[in-house]
Scaffold this motif. Structure first.
Motif, PDB file in Angstrom:
ATOM      1  N   VAL A 169      62.627 -17.310  19.975  1.00 13.05           N
ATOM      2  CA  VAL A 169      61.162 -17.368  20.029  1.00 13.05           C
ATOM      3  C   VAL A 169      60.717 -18.660  20.705  1.00 13.05           C
ATOM      4  O   VAL A 169      59.798 -18.653  21.535  1.00 13.05           O
ATOM      5  N   ALA A 170      61.358 -19.782  20.379  1.00 15.70           N
ATOM      6  CA  ALA A 170      60.993 -21.063  20.987  1.00 15.70           C
ATOM      7  C   ALA A 170      61.206 -21.021  22.502  1.00 15.70           C
ATOM      8  O   ALA A 170      60.370 -21.526  23.270  1.00 15.70           O
ATOM      9  N   ILE A 171      62.292 -20.405  22.928  1.00 15.94           N
ATOM     10  CA  ILE A 171      62.565 -20.280  24.368  1.00 15.94           C
ATOM     11  C   ILE A 171      61.507 -19.393  25.032  1.00 15.94           C
ATOM     12  O   ILE A 171      61.003 -19.718  26.112  1.00 15.94           O
ATOM     13  N   LEU A 172      61.173 -18.284  24.390  1.00 10.32           N
ATOM     14  CA  LEU A 172      60.164 -17.388  24.963  1.00 10.32           C
ATOM     15  C   LEU A 172      58.811 -18.073  25.072  1.00 10.32           C
ATOM     16  O   LEU A 172      58.119 -17.945  26.082  1.00 10.32           O
ATOM     17  N   ILE A 173      58.438 -18.826  24.051  1.00  8.04           N
ATOM     18  CA  ILE A 173      57.137 -19.515  24.047  1.00  8.04           C
ATOM     19  C   ILE A 173      57.122 -20.592  25.135  1.00  8.04           C
ATOM     20  O   ILE A 173      56.146 -20.724  25.873  1.00  8.04           O
ATOM     21  N   SER A 174      58.217 -21.343  25.236  1.00  5.83           N
ATOM     22  CA  SER A 174      58.227 -22.412  26.248  1.00  5.83           C
ATOM     23  C   SER A 174      58.244 -21.839  27.672  1.00  5.83           C
ATOM     24  O   SER A 174      57.651 -22.414  28.580  1.00  5.83           O
ATOM     25  N   SER A 175      58.882 -20.698  27.863  1.00  9.47           N
ATOM     26  CA  SER A 175      58.907 -20.101  29.195  1.00  9.47           C
ATOM     27  C   SER A 175      57.574 -19.444  29.532  1.00  9.47           C
ATOM     28  O   SER A 175      57.256 -19.263  30.703  1.00  9.47           O
ATOM     29  N   ASP A 176      56.824 -19.070  28.517  1.00  5.43           N
ATOM     30  CA  ASP A 176      55.532 -18.434  28.727  1.00  5.43           C
ATOM     31  C   ASP A 176      54.543 -19.462  29.231  1.00  5.43           C
ATOM     32  O   ASP A 176      53.672 -19.228  30.009  1.00  5.43           O
TER      33      ASP A 176
END
Length: 167
Positions: free
Chosen positions: A160-167
């Motif tokens: 989730v942290a990776i998805l949020i940062s890539s968003d």
């Protein structure tokens, strides 16, 4: 409505969400179940003793406090089973998300494709919940954070942290 019980409600809401049983039981019902187990377990053992079952009296007395922890243990077992299913489904879901985004879909479309095409699993259900939350107006990052909180796994938290940062 006392502050102590409000903390317990929050704690048991997280347990219920992590176990995937939020549709079946509320935090208040979970607490009531615990109190019921404290009363019914000794009564059941006392009844069995009247039916000529050899039960030591100390077991009857100790069964009440033990009954308090039985719902917690059942929830813990459900959480472990759900987390195992999520770990099993995670590689396929990530691959499908990556393929969908590489094929030109935006992230919301990729999640929709995962929900549509993937085999049913708790992780697919969580992504469906993310889509519902985004559709009613929640931000994508908030919906993903909530998913991470509901699942309560290190792997999902990192994802989730990776998805949020890539968003």
């Amino acid at each position: 409505k006392k502050p102590r019980w409000e903390k317990q409600r929050v704690k048991y809401k997280l347990v219920i969400d992590s176990a995937g049983i939020k549709e079946e039981i509320t935090p208040d019902e979970f607490i009531a179940l615990k109190f019921t187990m404290v009363v019914l377990t000794p009564l059941l053992l006392a009844f069995m003793k009247t039916q000529d079952v050899d039960i030591p009296p100390i077991a009857i007395w100790l069964s009440g406090p033990i009954g308090w922890f039985v719902p917690d243990q059942i929830a813990k077992d459900l959480i472990q089973k759900r987390q195992k299913a999520i770990r099993k489904a995670m590689p396929f879901i990530i691959d499908l998300l990556a393929l969908s985004t590489e094929a030109g879909l935006d992230f919301a479309g990729a999640i929709a494709k995962v929900v549509e095409k993937a085999n049913p699993s708790p992780l697919v259900d969580e992504f469906a919940q993310v889509l519902r939350e985004v559709r009613v107006g929640s931000s994508r990052s908030d919906a993903l954070r909530e998913m991470g909180n509901r699942i309560n796994m290190i792997e999902i938290g990192s994802f989730v942290a990776i998805l949020i940062s890539s968003d």
